[in-house]
Design a protein around this motif. Sequence first.
Motif, mmCIF file in Angstrom:
data_model
loop_
_atom_site.group_PDB
_atom_site.id
_atom_site.type_symbol
_atom_site.label_atom_id
_atom_site.label_comp_id
_atom_site.label_asym_id
_atom_site.label_seq_id
_atom_site.Cartn_x
_atom_site.Cartn_y
_atom_site.Cartn_z
ATOM 1 N N VAL A 1 0.847 -1.200 0.000
ATOM 2 C CA VAL A 1 0.000 0.000 0.000
ATOM 3 C C VAL A 1 0.880 1.247 0.000
ATOM 4 C CG1 VAL A 1 -1.757 1.296 1.245
ATOM 5 C CG2 VAL A 1 -1.830 -1.199 1.221
ATOM 6 N N ARG A 2 0.654 2.109 -0.976
ATOM 7 C CA ARG A 2 1.399 3.372 -1.051
ATOM 8 C C ARG A 2 0.473 4.482 -0.527
ATOM 9 N NH1 ARG A 2 5.855 2.696 -4.451
ATOM 10 N NH2 ARG A 2 5.821 0.735 -5.627
ATOM 11 N N VAL A 3 0.647 4.830 0.723
ATOM 12 C CA VAL A 3 -0.226 5.826 1.354
ATOM 13 C C VAL A 3 0.274 7.228 1.025
ATOM 14 C CG1 VAL A 3 -1.187 6.681 3.516
ATOM 15 C CG2 VAL A 3 -0.758 4.229 3.216
ATOM 16 N N PRO A 4 -0.544 8.078 0.386
ATOM 17 C CA PRO A 4 -0.120 9.443 0.068
ATOM 18 C C PRO A 4 -0.093 10.298 1.330
ATOM 19 C CG PRO A 4 -2.413 9.144 -0.521
ATOM 20 C CD PRO A 4 -1.912 7.791 -0.086
ATOM 21 N N PRO A 5 0.653 11.395 1.312
ATOM 22 C CA PRO A 5 0.648 12.306 2.478
ATOM 23 C C PRO A 5 -0.765 12.789 2.774
ATOM 24 C CG PRO A 5 2.397 12.898 0.940
ATOM 25 C CD PRO A 5 1.552 11.875 0.248
ATOM 26 N N PHE A 6 -1.081 12.868 4.054
ATOM 27 C CA PHE A 6 -2.431 13.280 4.443
ATOM 28 C C PHE A 6 -2.708 14.707 3.989
ATOM 29 C CE2 PHE A 6 -5.562 14.890 7.577
ATOM 30 C CZ PHE A 6 -6.602 14.063 7.205
ATOM 31 N N TRP A 7 -3.909 14.947 3.498
ATOM 32 C CA TRP A 7 -4.309 16.238 2.947
ATOM 33 C C TRP A 7 -5.439 16.799 3.810
ATOM 34 C CZ3 TRP A 7 -6.022 16.942 -2.882
ATOM 35 C CH2 TRP A 7 -5.998 18.305 -3.205
ATOM 36 N N PRO A 8 -5.128 17.589 4.843
ATOM 37 C CA PRO A 8 -6.173 18.057 5.774
ATOM 38 C C PRO A 8 -7.178 19.000 5.128
ATOM 39 C CG PRO A 8 -4.080 19.150 6.220
ATOM 40 C CD PRO A 8 -3.794 18.063 5.239
ATOM 41 N N GLU A 9 -6.740 19.741 4.092
ATOM 42 C CA GLU A 9 -7.677 20.647 3.425
ATOM 43 C C GLU A 9 -8.715 19.887 2.597
ATOM 44 O OE1 GLU A 9 -4.404 20.943 3.193
ATOM 45 O OE2 GLU A 9 -4.019 22.675 4.500
ATOM 46 N N LYS A 10 -8.343 18.703 2.125
ATOM 47 C CA LYS A 10 -9.238 17.885 1.305
ATOM 48 C C LYS A 10 -9.220 16.437 1.805
ATOM 49 C CE LYS A 10 -10.171 20.987 -1.985
ATOM 50 N NZ LYS A 10 -11.522 21.386 -2.424
ATOM 51 N N PRO A 11 -9.708 16.177 3.002
ATOM 52 C CA PRO A 11 -9.631 14.813 3.554
ATOM 53 C C PRO A 11 -10.422 13.789 2.737
ATOM 54 C CG PRO A 11 -11.029 16.204 4.907
ATOM 55 C CD PRO A 11 -10.356 17.108 3.940
ATOM 56 N N ALA A 12 -11.508 14.212 2.103
ATOM 57 C CA ALA A 12 -12.303 13.263 1.310
ATOM 58 C C ALA A 12 -11.499 12.751 0.115
ATOM 59 C CB ALA A 12 -13.594 13.933 0.842
ATOM 60 N N ILE A 13 -10.720 13.647 -0.508
ATOM 61 C CA ILE A 13 -9.888 13.220 -1.640
ATOM 62 C C ILE A 13 -8.800 12.267 -1.161
ATOM 63 C CG2 ILE A 13 -8.235 14.030 -3.376
ATOM 64 C CD1 ILE A 13 -9.865 16.537 -3.680
ATOM 65 N N TRP A 14 -8.234 12.549 -0.003
ATOM 66 C CA TRP A 14 -7.175 11.676 0.546
ATOM 67 C C TRP A 14 -7.729 10.269 0.798
ATOM 68 C CZ3 TRP A 14 -6.366 9.141 5.278
ATOM 69 C CH2 TRP A 14 -5.074 8.637 5.463
ATOM 70 N N PHE A 15 -8.913 10.191 1.354
ATOM 71 C CA PHE A 15 -9.517 8.878 1.604
ATOM 72 C C PHE A 15 -9.798 8.147 0.295
ATOM 73 C CE2 PHE A 15 -10.361 10.271 5.978
ATOM 74 C CZ PHE A 15 -10.066 9.101 6.657
#
Length: 268
Positions: free
Chosen positions: A23-37
Motif C-alpha cells: 500500500v502506497r499511502v499518500p501524504p495526508f491532505w487536511p484541506e481535502k480529507p475526502a480526496i485523501w480517503f
Amino acid sequence: MCESENMTKSDLTGSKDIFRVGVRVPPFWPEKPAIWFAQIEGQFAISNITADTTKFFYVVSHLDPRYASEVEDIIVSPPADDKYGRLKTELIKRLSESREKKVHQLLTHEELGDRKPSQFLRHLQHLAGPKVPDEFLRTIWSSRLPSNIQSIIASQSSSPLEVLADLADKIHDVVPKGQVAAASSQVSDVLTLTKQMTELVKQVEILTRKVNDLTRPGRSRSRSSSRHRSQSRSDVHPTCWYHYKFGKKATKCNQPCNFDSENPKSSQ
C-alpha cells in the motif's frame, strides 16, 4: 510508507504465483480529507485489502498527531464494527470547513491581493462551492476588482464569467501595478482631509453660537438703556442721589456729585 512487492512461493506443481502489492499511502491532505480517503481506498483496492481493521490501522498509522487528535476518541476507543468507516466519516466531518463558513469567508474576508482576476475568481468558486449561482459569484468577484476593471466588466453584462475573467486578466496586465496602491493612498488622504474639515466646521459652529449669545438684541438694548438712564439722570440731577433726596442731611455721597452745601438750591 511504501512496502516492497512480495511474492509467495510457487508450488512445484506449476500453480500460479500470487503477488501482493504494498500500500502506497499518500501524504495526508487536511484541506481535502475526502480526496485523501479516495486515494488511499484506491491503494486498498490495488492491494486487495478488504478487512475493516486493517484499513483502520493503516489510516491511524499515517495520521499526523495534530490531525489524529481530532478523532482521538475513535482511535482510543474504536467501535466494534465499521472502525474504518466511522474514522473516515468523523475525520472528514471535523476537518472539513462547513459550507456556511466558506460562504462567510467569501463575503467578508477575501480580496484580490497579488492574484490575477481569473485566479481570484477560481479561488472564490472553490470557496463558494457548486451550489452558489454564477450571477451572485460574479457580483462578489467584480466588486473586489480595481475600479478601472470594474467599469469595463459592468459594460459586458451578457458575457460568460470565464470570458470576463480572461478580459480582466488582460486589463490587469496592462495597468501599472502601482496604480491601485496609489489610488488607495489618495482615498486615504481624502478621508483624512474630510475628517479635519468636519472638525473645523464643528469648531466654527461653536464659536458662532458664542458670538450670537454675546450679541443678542435683548442684551444690547438692556445695556444701552442702562447707560441711557445713567446719563439722563446725571444730566437732570448733577448731584448724587443721596444729596438730591436728603440735601444737607445726607450722610452719604456718590461721586461725581456737585452738591453745594452752602447753596443747596443751586445744586438741584
